[in-house]
Design a protein around this motif. Structure first.
Motif, PDB file in Angstrom:
ATOM      1  N   SER A 286     -88.416 -46.653  77.595  1.00 16.07           N
ATOM      2  CA  SER A 286     -88.981 -45.546  76.820  1.00 16.07           C
ATOM      3  C   SER A 286     -89.935 -44.763  77.709  1.00 16.07           C
ATOM      4  CB  SER A 286     -89.727 -46.083  75.597  1.00 16.07           C
ATOM      5  OG  SER A 286     -90.363 -45.030  74.902  1.00 16.07           O
TER       6      SER A 286
ATOM      7  N   VAL B 192     -84.377 -38.267  66.132  1.00 15.93           N
ATOM      8  CA  VAL B 192     -85.426 -39.109  65.572  1.00 15.93           C
ATOM      9  C   VAL B 192     -84.965 -40.560  65.717  1.00 15.93           C
ATOM     10  CG1 VAL B 192     -86.373 -37.345  64.046  1.00 15.93           C
ATOM     11  CG2 VAL B 192     -84.464 -38.733  63.248  1.00 15.93           C
ATOM     12  N   ASN B 193     -85.536 -41.463  64.931  1.00 18.91           N
ATOM     13  CA  ASN B 193     -85.271 -42.884  65.161  1.00 18.91           C
ATOM     14  C   ASN B 193     -84.560 -43.614  64.033  1.00 18.91           C
ATOM     15  OD1 ASN B 193     -86.757 -43.269  67.810  1.00 18.91           O
ATOM     16  ND2 ASN B 193     -88.339 -42.341  66.543  1.00 18.91           N
ATOM     17  N   SER B 194     -84.284 -42.921  62.933  1.00 21.14           N
ATOM     18  CA  SER B 194     -83.578 -43.566  61.822  1.00 21.14           C
ATOM     19  C   SER B 194     -83.044 -42.507  60.887  1.00 21.14           C
ATOM     20  CB  SER B 194     -84.523 -44.496  61.044  1.00 21.14           C
ATOM     21  OG  SER B 194     -85.490 -43.747  60.335  1.00 21.14           O
TER      22      SER B 194
ATOM     23  N   GLU C 195     -85.853 -41.202  58.678  1.00 18.51           N
ATOM     24  CA  GLU C 195     -86.682 -40.207  59.351  1.00 18.51           C
ATOM     25  C   GLU C 195     -85.970 -38.855  59.424  1.00 18.51           C
ATOM     26  OE1 GLU C 195     -89.128 -39.843  63.565  1.00 18.51           O
ATOM     27  OE2 GLU C 195     -88.190 -41.750  63.034  1.00 18.51           O
TER      28      GLU C 195
ATOM     29  N   GLN D 229     -93.057 -32.118  63.091  1.00 14.02           N
ATOM     30  CA  GLN D 229     -92.402 -33.431  63.045  1.00 14.02           C
ATOM     31  C   GLN D 229     -92.371 -33.967  64.468  1.00 14.02           C
ATOM     32  OE1 GLN D 229     -88.665 -33.887  64.148  1.00 14.02           O
ATOM     33  NE2 GLN D 229     -89.426 -35.987  64.293  1.00 14.02           N
ATOM     34  N   ALA D 230     -92.664 -35.257  64.626  1.00 14.07           N
ATOM     35  CA  ALA D 230     -92.746 -35.827  65.974  1.00 14.07           C
ATOM     36  C   ALA D 230     -92.376 -37.301  65.942  1.00 14.07           C
ATOM     37  CB  ALA D 230     -94.168 -35.652  66.525  1.00 14.07           C
ATOM     38  N   GLY D 231     -92.170 -37.908  67.124  1.00 12.40           N
ATOM     39  CA  GLY D 231     -91.865 -39.331  67.206  1.00 12.40           C
ATOM     40  C   GLY D 231     -91.895 -39.823  68.637  1.00 12.40           C
ATOM     41  N   THR D 232     -92.672 -40.867  68.905  1.00  8.06           N
ATOM     42  CA  THR D 232     -92.831 -41.378  70.266  1.00  8.06           C
ATOM     43  C   THR D 232     -91.516 -41.838  70.877  1.00  8.06           C
ATOM     44  OG1 THR D 232     -95.090 -42.085  69.793  1.00  8.06           O
ATOM     45  CG2 THR D 232     -93.992 -43.125  71.668  1.00  8.06           C
TER      46      THR D 232
ATOM     47  N   SER E 164     -88.472 -41.022  69.883  1.00  5.36           N
ATOM     48  CA  SER E 164     -87.360 -40.095  69.674  1.00  5.36           C
ATOM     49  C   SER E 164     -86.734 -39.701  71.009  1.00  5.36           C
ATOM     50  CB  SER E 164     -87.853 -38.839  68.954  1.00  5.36           C
ATOM     51  OG  SER E 164     -88.356 -39.154  67.677  1.00  5.36           O
TER      52      SER E 164
END
Length: 474
Positions: free
Chosen positions: A133, A161-163, A166, A343-346, A348
């Motif tokens: 990552s 995204v991760n799911s 989400e 919208q954000a995600g580490t 992603s």
């Protein structure tokens, strides 16, 4: 026409040749359908036991709520001892007691090219050498994004995204931001993840456990969620008339997989596209299950309906955690940092999920892929329905490409209310019997099943033979 296994022309030509001459259209037949866990298919196999699984599950219940990290896995709706998986390969899986199963869950859809594919594993091993990552852009994101955009008709820009949950959270916020409206229509039995606004008459584990909603979800989170029976045009029209100028979007599974396998009536998707356009609302296809499974371009390619926005998951991560939402450029440019919708995600776009997705989609582009999926799945579902009919049970079911389902009712099944007429007690006995025979279906009457490219004629025939045996003992 029955409400299951709608026969419509497909528009794909991608994927291995299959020797069977079974025709392409999806099956659609409805017919009039307690087993103890002790023995297996034939005398040469060892005794079926779940002793180690029982010990592990009992320990897990002290560590995790219900002993699981996702509710359906606990076997509450089918009874008996949940199995604890040790390994998977191709179309098969093994539990910690050493029992082998033909798997029709496929990690709930992602394993379309088979579990633990050698090429994907090798690519992941090389990628891991560079890190797992970054929390920063990587070139692999560009590659997978281009593949998704090229494949899915509605997508001009995409956000990873991760799911699936989400993805649906993000797409709902985006639809509201773009339209400046707050209300959204969802359909009874459709599941769009566990975000608060969607836990209203939801499918999947909510349906399996008989939970109409969820404690902890405030009324303020669901006050703008409107619900309609699936396939009910009049109900949708009434909602638009009652809430004129207030509806931001209609979101649905274009083929329901979280209330069992339920297909749209021929006119339903066309109607939704028309009424959303007439009311300046957006049409959202939740293709977390159907994306890259019904066709390379998903349900929207299969049915010839292009929504405004689409959510994806499962297959595009090749079995690793992933999700995505995308659509028309003018809508997607509302998403930060291009626009004001945040919208954000580490994790992603992490390199491992991108790698697995790239190599999975490459395989799905091979000639004959979707012909093969259609033929093996047709063989499976027709064999199960024939076996149920021969044993005198009420059963109906169908398939499209590599997605299928069956209900213990004579049908037809057009919506969740129809699905709930199923004999869930009989399904539970059938399920446990099939498990003993080395066949793993989803542990709920209200979940679709999945086939993959590694399912062989032998797998299918063994499954049908097992079903014939179990049906006779129900």
């Amino acid at each position: 026409m029955a409400g299951i296994g709608l026969s419509l022309p497909s528009k794909f030509t991608h994927g291995p040749a299959f020797s069977s001459s079974i025709p392409r259209s999806s099956s659609s037949r409805c017919y009039s359908s307690s087993v103890k866990m002790t023995v297996s298919v034939d005398e040469t196999k060892k005794t079926f036991t779940l002793q180690k699984s029982e010990e592990a599950f009992n320990a897990a219940k002290e560590l995790m709520p219900g002993g699981v990290n996702s509710p359906v896995r606990a076997f509450r709706s089918v009874g008996g001892q949940p199995i604890i998986i040790d390994s998977v390969k191709g179309s098969h899986m093994w539990d910690i007691d050493g029992n082998e199963y033909i798997d029709y869950v496929g990690s709930w859809g992602p394993a379309i090219i088979g579990h633990a594919d050698d090429e994907v594993l090798a690519a992941l091993a090389e990628t891991m050498k560079k890190g797992t990552s970054f929390g920063a852009p990587c070139l692999l994101e560009n590659i997978l994004a281009q593949m998704v955009i090229s494949a899915v008709p509605s997508i001009e820009m995409v956000r990873f995204v991760n799911s699936g949950t989400e993805a649906c959270m993000g797409v709902l916020r985006l639809a509201r931001a773009f339209t400046c409206k707050m209300k959204v229509i969802k359909f009874e039995g459709c599941y769009h993840g566990h975000a608060d606004p969607f836990l209203v008459k939801a499918g999947s584990g909510v349906a399996t456990l008989g939970l109409p909603d969820s404690p902890g979800v405030p009324k303020s989170a669901t006050i703008d969620t409107l619900t309609s029976p699936y396939n009910d045009i009049t109900a949708v029209e009434n909602l638009f008339n009652t809430h004129k100028g207030e509806i931001a979007a209609v979101i649905l599974e274009p083929v329901v997989g979280n209330a069992g396998f339920i297909t749209p009536k021929p006119e339903f998707l066309n109607f939704l596209q028309k009424i959303t356009k007439e009311n300046d609302a957006l049409l959202i296809f939740d293709e977390v299950m159907t994306g890259f499974r019904l066709a390379y371009g998903g349900a929207q390619e299969y049915f010839g309906i292009t929504p405004d926005l689409t959510t994806l998951g499962k297959i595009i991560g090749g079995g690793l955690p992933v999700g995505a939402y995308g659509g028309r450029r003018e809508i997607m440019e509302m998403v930060a940092p291009a626009g004001p919708m945040y919208q954000a995600g580490t994790l992603s776009g992490n390199p491992l999920a991108m790698t697995a997705g790239i190599h999975t989609l490459k395989r799905l582009q091979e000639p004959g892929t979707y012909d093969y999926l259609d033929k093996v799945t047709r063989q499976l579902i027709e064999g199960i329905l024939d076996a149920g009919k021969a044993a005198g049970h009420e059963i109906c079911g169908g398939h499209i490409s590599g997605m299928f389902g069956f209900f213990f009712t004579d049908g037809p099944v057009y919506n969740f209310e129809d699905a709930k007429k199923s004999d869930t007690s009989k399904f539970a006995r059938f399920y446990r019997g099939m498990l003993e025979e080395g066949v793993y279906f989803a542990p709920s009457q209200f979940e679709a099943g999945f086939t993959g490219l590694k399912h062989t004629h032998e797998d299918i025939q063994r499954t049908i033979d097992a079903a014939e045996k179990v049906f006779k003992n129900l």
